[in-house]
Design an enzyme around this catalytic site. Structure first.
Site, PDB file in Angstrom:
ATOM      1  N   ARG A 237       0.847  -1.185   0.000  1.00 13.93           N
ATOM      2  CA  ARG A 237       0.000   0.000   0.000  1.00 13.93           C
ATOM      3  C   ARG A 237       0.883   1.235   0.000  1.00 13.93           C
ATOM      4  O   ARG A 237       1.949   1.256   0.629  1.00 13.93           O
ATOM      5  CB  ARG A 237      -0.926   0.030   1.237  1.00 13.93           C
ATOM      6  N   GLU A 263       0.351   6.889  -3.084  1.00 14.85           N
ATOM      7  CA  GLU A 263      -0.578   7.687  -2.287  1.00 14.85           C
ATOM      8  C   GLU A 263      -0.544   9.116  -2.808  1.00 14.85           C
ATOM      9  O   GLU A 263       0.461   9.801  -2.614  1.00 14.85           O
ATOM     10  CB  GLU A 263      -0.184   7.623  -0.808  1.00 14.85           C
ATOM     11  N   HIS A 284      -1.040  -0.311  -9.797  1.00 20.48           N
ATOM     12  CA  HIS A 284      -1.643  -1.334  -8.936  1.00 20.48           C
ATOM     13  C   HIS A 284      -1.942  -2.588  -9.777  1.00 20.48           C
ATOM     14  O   HIS A 284      -3.051  -3.127  -9.785  1.00 20.48           O
ATOM     15  CB  HIS A 284      -2.923  -0.818  -8.278  1.00 20.48           C
TER      16      HIS A 284
END
Length: 326
Positions: A237, A263, A284
Site C-alpha cells: 500500500r 498515495e 496497482h
C-alpha cells in the site's frame, strides 16, 4: 460485486461449477442491496459470494438476510464490506487472499531479480549508446549472487516471495514483529530490526498491511539509511512509504524503485515518478488481472462447495486476524 466485473470473474466454466454446488442463479449479480430484487435474494441467501465493489454488509443489510451463514469473498481483503455486525451474527467468512497473493509474489520476485541486474539502467544506457560497448565494464557490480533482500512483513505474500526466492543464491532478512524465531527458521530467513534491514539490504520489498502503526514505515530517516543504489519495491500500500521523501531520493538518483501502489492511488500527471529512468511505476497491477481472476474464482467456488458439504473453509478469515492483516 460491481456488475461490470462479473463477466471477468464468472466465466462459463465457473458458473457451471457454481450451479453444481449451490442452488443459485449464476446470472444474477447484486450491487445495490436496497433494490427489490436484491432484497428478495437476500431473504433466501445462506451464502454470499462477493467480489470487488460489494456494498457494506451492515446491520440493515443483515436484517434482510435472516438465513445468511457465510460470506465467501472471491478476492483479497474483506475489510471493505465485512463489518462488526457480521461477526456478531456469527457469520463465517472466507477470502481468496491466498489466490491473489500468488501473482503479487511473482511480480515481486521478477522485480527483485531485475533490480539486482539493473535492467532499467542498462536499458537506458543501451538506448543512448546503440552500438558495441563494454557492458561488463559499465556495470561491474550487477547481479543477484549473494545479494541481500529485505522483506518487510512476513504476510501471506511476503512468505510466498521468500518461498519463490529459495532457488536463488540470495541472503534474505525479514522484519516482522509477529514472526517467531521458529517460523523464521522454518522459512529459512534471518529476522532483523527494521533499521538494520534498511542499512544492509540491496533490495527492500514491502509486504506489511496498511494499519495506523505501519503508516510511513519507511520514512525519511529510514530511507536515508539505505545503501546508495539500493532498490525499494512496494506492492503493498502506498501509505507504507513516505512518498515525498522517496521521490526526493529518486529524483536525486541515489535510490531505485519499483512502485505498484502510491498515495494517492493515481499520482498527479506532473509527478516525476512517471518519467524517472530509475523508477518502474505500474498502476496497482501486481495483483490478479486477466486470466488470474479465474484462480480467485476457482478458490471461492471451492469454498462454497466445502460449505455445502459441511466442511470448514480452507481459507477462513477471523475477526482477530483482520486487526493486523490487510
Amino acid at each position: 460485486m460491481e456488475p461490470s466485473l462479473a463477466p471477468s470473474l464468472l466465466s462459463e466454466r465457473t458458473r457451471r461449477r457454481l450451479a453444481q454446488v449451490a442452488d443459485c442463479d449464476p446470472d444474477f449479480v447484486a450491487y445495490d442491496f436496497s433494490d427489490d430484487t436484491a432484497v428478495a435474494a437476500l431473504g433466501a441467501a445462506e451464502v454470499l459470494l462477493t467480489f470487488w465493489g460489494c456494498p457494506v454488509l451492515d446491520e440493515e443489510v443483515l436484517a434482510a438476510a435472516p438465513r445468511l451463514r457465510a460470506v465467501v469473498h472471491a478476492a483479497g481483503t474483506v475489510k471493505g464490506h465485512v463489518t462488526a455486525d457480521c461477526w456478531e451474527r456469527g457469520i463465517t467468512v472466507s477470502s481468496a487472499a491466498a489466490a491473489n497473493a500468488l501473482p503479487v509474489a511473482e511480480y515481486t520476485v521478477a522485480a527483485i531479480l531485475f533490480s539486482n541486474k539493473r535492467i532499467l539502467e542498462v536499458r537506458e544506457a543501451y538506448r543512448r549508446v546503440r552500438t558495441e560497448h563494454d557492458w561488463r565494464a559499465a556495470f561491474p557490480e550487477v547481479g543477484n549472487y549473494r545479494r541481500t533482500v529485505g522483506i518487510i512483513g512476513a504476510s501471506r505474500i511476503g512468505r510466498r516471495v521468500v518461498e519463490l526466492l529459495a532457488p536463488y543464491a540470495l541472503d534474505i532478512v525479514v522484519h516482522d514483529p509477529y514472526l517467531s524465531d521458529a517460523e523464521a527458521a522454518h522459512l529459512g530467513v534471518r529476522t532483523v530490526g527494521l533499521d538494520e534491514l534498511c542499512e544492509t539490504s540491496d533490495v527492500i520489498s514491502l509486504h506489511a498491511p496498511e494499519l495506523p502503526t505501519t503508516r510511513h514505515l519507511l520514512d525519511r530517516r529510514r530511507l536515508g539509511l539505505m545503501r546508495d543504489g539500493a532498490t525499494v519495491i512496494n506492492t503493498s500500500r502506498g501509505s507504507l512509504l513516505d512518498q515525498a521523501s522517496l521521490t526526493e531520493e529518486l529524483v536525486a538518483g541515489r535510490l531505485h524503485a519499483v512502485i505498484d501502489v502510491t498515495e494517492p492511488e493515481v499520482l498527479p500527471a506532473d509527478s516525476p515518478l512517471y518519467d524517472l529512468p530509475n523508477v518502474l511505476l505500474t498502476p496497482h497491477y501486481a495483483g490478479s488481472f486477466g486470466n488470474e481472476l479465474q484462480r480467485m474464482a476457482d478458490s471461492a467456488v471451492e469454498e462454497v462447495a466445502r460449505f455445502a458439504a459441511g466442511l470448514p473453509f480452507a481459507h477462513p478469515v477471523s475477526r482477530t486476524e483482520l486487526e493486523h492483516t490487510a
